[in-house]
Design an enzyme around this catalytic site. Structure first.
Site, PDB file in Angstrom:
ATOM      1  CG  HIS A 153      -2.073   0.925   1.101  1.00 34.67           C
ATOM      2  ND1 HIS A 153      -1.999   2.269   1.384  1.00 34.67           N
ATOM      3  CD2 HIS A 153      -3.327   0.689   0.651  1.00 34.67           C
ATOM      4  CE1 HIS A 153      -3.182   2.817   1.134  1.00 34.67           C
ATOM      5  NE2 HIS A 153      -4.008   1.889   0.684  1.00 34.67           N
ATOM      6  CG  ASP A 178      -8.408  -4.287  -2.938  1.00 34.13           C
ATOM      7  OD1 ASP A 178      -7.621  -3.337  -3.131  1.00 34.13           O
ATOM      8  OD2 ASP A 178      -9.643  -4.154  -2.959  1.00 34.13           O
TER       9      ASP A 178
HETATM   10  C1  SDX Z   1      -6.258   0.034  -3.068  1.00 35.51           C
HETATM   11  O1  SDX Z   1      -4.438   4.530  -2.096  1.00 35.51           O
HETATM   12  C2  SDX Z   1      -5.380   3.931  -1.495  1.00 35.51           C
HETATM   13  O2  SDX Z   1      -5.778   4.329  -0.416  1.00 35.51           O
HETATM   14  C3  SDX Z   1      -5.959   2.717  -2.241  1.00 35.51           C
HETATM   15  C4  SDX Z   1      -6.994   1.891  -1.498  1.00 35.51           C
HETATM   16  C5  SDX Z   1      -8.273   2.676  -1.262  1.00 35.51           C
HETATM   17  O3  SDX Z   1      -8.999   2.291  -0.358  1.00 35.51           O
HETATM   18  O4  SDX Z   1      -8.549   3.597  -2.079  1.00 35.51           O
HETATM   19  O5  SDX Z   1      -6.433   1.438  -0.283  1.00 35.51           O
HETATM   20  C6  SDX Z   1      -7.400   0.665  -2.336  1.00 35.51           C
HETATM   21  O6  SDX Z   1      -6.029   0.371  -4.213  1.00 35.51           O
HETATM   22  C7  SDX Z   1      -5.374  -0.945  -2.354  1.00 35.51           C
HETATM   23  C8  SDX Z   1      -4.169  -1.426  -3.219  1.00 35.51           C
HETATM   24  C9  SDX Z   1      -4.677  -2.513  -4.172  1.00 35.51           C
HETATM   25  N1  SDX Z   1      -3.614  -2.916  -5.137  1.00 35.51           N
HETATM   26  C10 SDX Z   1      -2.939  -4.075  -5.006  1.00 35.51           C
HETATM   27  O7  SDX Z   1      -3.112  -4.870  -4.098  1.00 35.51           O
HETATM   28  C11 SDX Z   1      -1.957  -4.345  -6.148  1.00 35.51           C
HETATM   29  C12 SDX Z   1      -0.633  -4.904  -5.586  1.00 35.51           C
HETATM   30  N2  SDX Z   1       0.023  -3.842  -4.841  1.00 35.51           N
HETATM   31  C13 SDX Z   1       1.054  -3.066  -5.514  1.00 35.51           C
HETATM   32  O8  SDX Z   1       0.970  -2.957  -6.889  1.00 35.51           O
HETATM   33  C14 SDX Z   1       1.486  -1.818  -4.737  1.00 35.51           C
HETATM   34  O9  SDX Z   1       1.754  -2.224  -3.472  1.00 35.51           O
HETATM   35  C15 SDX Z   1       0.558  -0.609  -4.710  1.00 35.51           C
HETATM   36  C16 SDX Z   1       0.105  -0.213  -6.073  1.00 35.51           C
HETATM   37  C17 SDX Z   1      -0.616  -0.867  -3.844  1.00 35.51           C
HETATM   38  C18 SDX Z   1       1.361   0.536  -4.091  1.00 35.51           C
HETATM   39  O10 SDX Z   1       2.359   0.852  -4.980  1.00 35.51           O
HETATM   40  P1  SDX Z   1       3.493   1.956  -4.635  1.00 35.51           P
HETATM   41  O11 SDX Z   1       3.217   2.638  -3.361  1.00 35.51           O
HETATM   42  O12 SDX Z   1       3.691   2.785  -5.871  1.00 35.51           O
HETATM   43  O13 SDX Z   1       4.755   1.081  -4.364  1.00 35.51           O
HETATM   44  P2  SDX Z   1       5.785   0.643  -5.502  1.00 35.51           P
HETATM   45  O14 SDX Z   1       5.054   0.069  -6.676  1.00 35.51           O
HETATM   46  O15 SDX Z   1       6.731   1.783  -5.725  1.00 35.51           O
HETATM   47  O16 SDX Z   1       6.552  -0.566  -4.757  1.00 35.51           O
HETATM   48  C19 SDX Z   1       7.584  -0.270  -3.791  1.00 35.51           C
HETATM   49  C20 SDX Z   1       8.411  -1.552  -3.749  1.00 35.51           C
HETATM   50  C21 SDX Z   1       8.860  -2.027  -5.158  1.00 35.51           C
HETATM   51  O17 SDX Z   1      10.047  -2.789  -4.983  1.00 35.51           O
HETATM   52  P3  SDX Z   1      11.495  -2.032  -5.240  1.00 35.51           P
HETATM   53  O18 SDX Z   1      11.563  -1.727  -6.728  1.00 35.51           O
HETATM   54  O19 SDX Z   1      11.499  -0.774  -4.373  1.00 35.51           O
HETATM   55  O20 SDX Z   1      12.513  -3.067  -4.802  1.00 35.51           O
HETATM   56  O21 SDX Z   1       7.607  -2.631  -3.229  1.00 35.51           O
HETATM   57  C22 SDX Z   1       7.446  -3.642  -4.228  1.00 35.51           C
HETATM   58  C23 SDX Z   1       7.778  -2.992  -5.557  1.00 35.51           C
HETATM   59  O22 SDX Z   1       8.240  -3.979  -6.478  1.00 35.51           O
HETATM   60  N3  SDX Z   1       6.038  -4.055  -4.175  1.00 35.51           N
HETATM   61  C24 SDX Z   1       5.615  -5.294  -4.373  1.00 35.51           C
HETATM   62  C25 SDX Z   1       4.241  -5.246  -4.179  1.00 35.51           C
HETATM   63  N4  SDX Z   1       3.867  -3.982  -3.874  1.00 35.51           N
HETATM   64  C26 SDX Z   1       4.985  -3.244  -3.878  1.00 35.51           C
HETATM   65  N5  SDX Z   1       6.274  -6.431  -4.694  1.00 35.51           N
HETATM   66  C27 SDX Z   1       5.505  -7.553  -4.820  1.00 35.51           C
HETATM   67  N6  SDX Z   1       4.173  -7.596  -4.647  1.00 35.51           N
HETATM   68  C28 SDX Z   1       3.500  -6.452  -4.321  1.00 35.51           C
HETATM   69  N7  SDX Z   1       2.187  -6.486  -4.145  1.00 35.51           N
END
Ligand code: SDX
Length: 427
Positions: free
Chosen positions: A304, A361
């Site tokens: 998140h 989720d």
């Molecule tokens: C919702 O914003 C809100 O409040 C949203 C929400 C709401 O109520 O409105 O809470 C609802 O959208 C919840 C999120 C649902 N999405 C997912 O579950 C999809 C999987 N999650 C990721 O794609 C990610 O965690 C996000 C999109 C939720 C957040 O992305 P960020 O903050 O942009 O983080 P990032 O993509 O920059 O990741 C930071 C690091 C990366 O690794 P590095 O390159 O730094 O080594 O964390 C890793 C990412 O690769 N990472 C993950 C991961 N989430 C982040 N690695 C594996 N699996 C994951 N799920």
């Protein structure tokens, strides 16, 4: 006493005011930065950028706190109705008995949709995704209800009309997609009862209200009702800042929510769990894929932008899964796989180091499956829950005298100026 930060660059110094929120969060007000220094800031994804002052929802991502208008979401999930929560978000306080009765009457009086809207539904291809249909239909509401109103009362009617009709339209799209008779809302049912009845009642087999399912839906929608400046709420605020009508602004929020990184994740989680199940049910493979930088796969429902600890909503949703499945005597193997995935991930250094925990989720789809909602409608369920939050945020921005059209700047990295080359001289 006002606080400032000082920026220095090449001997030039500028003081910028510090803004401090109710809970002590601090922000640097850069609204005069470009005119004073020629500089802009750069923050891809706006991870460090506040877009507005807001009094609606408070989140603390480090402590896992979520409050709507100051009330902890745990207390609302335990004691409130979804209607009360919607009223709280939009009006800033819980309704008294008279206000709640008036709100209920307005919702009931506005819950039918124009019969001509049915032809819209029927013109979508059968395989259309319900989120695409919902976004288009909400936008179409403007054509059927052109009067948006200018007085407080008229705007309240428009907001309540949207709250009432979106639930009806969602159930209608489901019935029409299956070629079934459309079931109309009933004034003798609550908001949640009505939705389930419109979804599952049929002329041959009347739907029997299932109390556990109604309660699960109430909690589900309360947990989704608002979440400060997330992607879809920001879309509603940005599109609304051009002074479009409410329906168009909300339609843009529905479109943003559809994305698998945002509200579409609840559907993606179930698809991921089903793939793991079909693959033998071993969570390790999915965990390793999620850690592989060369693999675009992510553990859906994990991570998140704000929560760097367990999403407080996910805690409630996980408990709801156990209670609901036990009450309904359902044994869902996907819940077992989800719990195993969580257990493995939370001991894995990659997830620990990246502060990746289950978000709302991760378990929400298990609840929806138990209630009988089809997977491709999961994000529609999220949208119905989030609607009061979007409306509240839109209203707050429209009522803000300082709110102006959202128009970010950029840092240009393209070609410098060069002359036009006529076609015959081009290589
Ligand atoms: C919702 O914003 C809100 O409040 C949203 C929400 C709401 O109520 O409105 O809470 C609802 O959208 C919840 C999120 C649902 N999405 C997912 O579950 C999809 C999987 N999650 C990721 O794609 C990610 O965690 C996000 C999109 C939720 C957040 O992305 P960020 O903050 O942009 O983080 P990032 O993509 O920059 O990741 C930071 C690091 C990366 O690794 P590095 O390159 O730094 O080594 O964390 C890793 C990412 O690769 N990472 C993950 C991961 N989430 C982040 N690695 C594996 N699996 C994951 N799920």
């Amino acid at each position: 006493m006002e606080e400032f930060v000082t920026l220095t660059y090449n001997g030039q110094e500028i003081k910028l005011p510090v803004v401090i929120g109710t809970e002590g969060e601090k922000a640097i007000d850069i609204s005069t930065l470009r005119q004073d220094t020629g500089f802009i800031t750069l923050d891809p994804g706006y991870a460090n950028t506040g877009s507005c002052l807001s009094a609606i929802t408070y989140m603390d991502g480090e402590k896992g706190i979520l409050r709507y208008r100051g009330i902890p979401v745990e207390q609302l999930a335990a004691h409130a109705t979804f209607k009360e929560t919607a009223y709280l978000l939009i009006n800033g306080k819980l309704p008294n008995r008279e206000q709640l009765t008036h709100f209920s009457v307005m919702l009931n009086d506005n819950s039918l949709v124009h019969e001509d809207l049915r032809t819209f539904f029927q013109s979508f291809p059968r395989a259309s995704h319900p989120m695409g249909i919902l976004s288009a239909m909400v936008n179409a509401l403007r054509s059927f209800y052109p009067e948006l109103g200018s007085t407080e009362e008229e705007i309240n009617i428009t907001m309540t009309r949207l709250l009432a009709k979106v639930r009806t339209m969602a159930a209608m799209s489901y019935k029409i997609s299956r070629g079934h008779k459309v079931i109309y809302p009933r004034p003798d049912m609550t908001y949640c009862e009505n939705f389930l009845n419109m979804m599952f009642d049929t002329p041959v087999k009347p739907y029997e209200i299932n109390r556990a399912a109604v309660n699960a839906l109430r909690v589900f929608w309360i947990l989704h009702a608002d979440h400060e400046q997330n992607c879809s709420t920001s879309a509603v605020r940005v599109v609304g800042s051009a002074r479009v009508n409410l329906y168009a602004a909300i339609s843009s929020g529905i479109a943003a929510l559809w994305g698998p990184l945002h509200g579409g994740a609840n559907q993606a989680v179930i698809e991921m769990l089903s793939t793991i199940q079909a693959d033998g049910g071993d969570p390790i493979k999915a965990i390793e894929k999620a850690k592989d930088k060369n693999d675009p796969f992510r553990l859906m429902g994990f991570g998140h932008r704000v929560y760097k600890t367990y999403d407080p909503r996910a805690k409630i949703m996980k408990k709801m899964c156990d209670e609901l499945l036990e009450t309904m005597q359902i044994d869902d193997p996907l819940l077992d796989i989800a719990k195993e995935l969580e257990e493995v991930a939370r001991k894995d250094s990659y997830f620990i180091d990246h502060n990746l925990y289950p978000n709302i989720d991760f378990y929400s789809g298990i609840v929806l499956r138990a209630v009988g909602i089809p997977t491709n409608m999961f994000t529609v369920m999220f949208a119905i829950g989030r609607l009061p939050g979007w409306i509240a945020q839109w209203k707050e921005s429209m009522d803000d005298p300082k709110w102006k059209i959202c128009r970010p700047r950029q840092v240009y990295t393209g070609n410098q100026e060069y002359e036009f080359v006529p076609i015959h001289a081009r290589i």
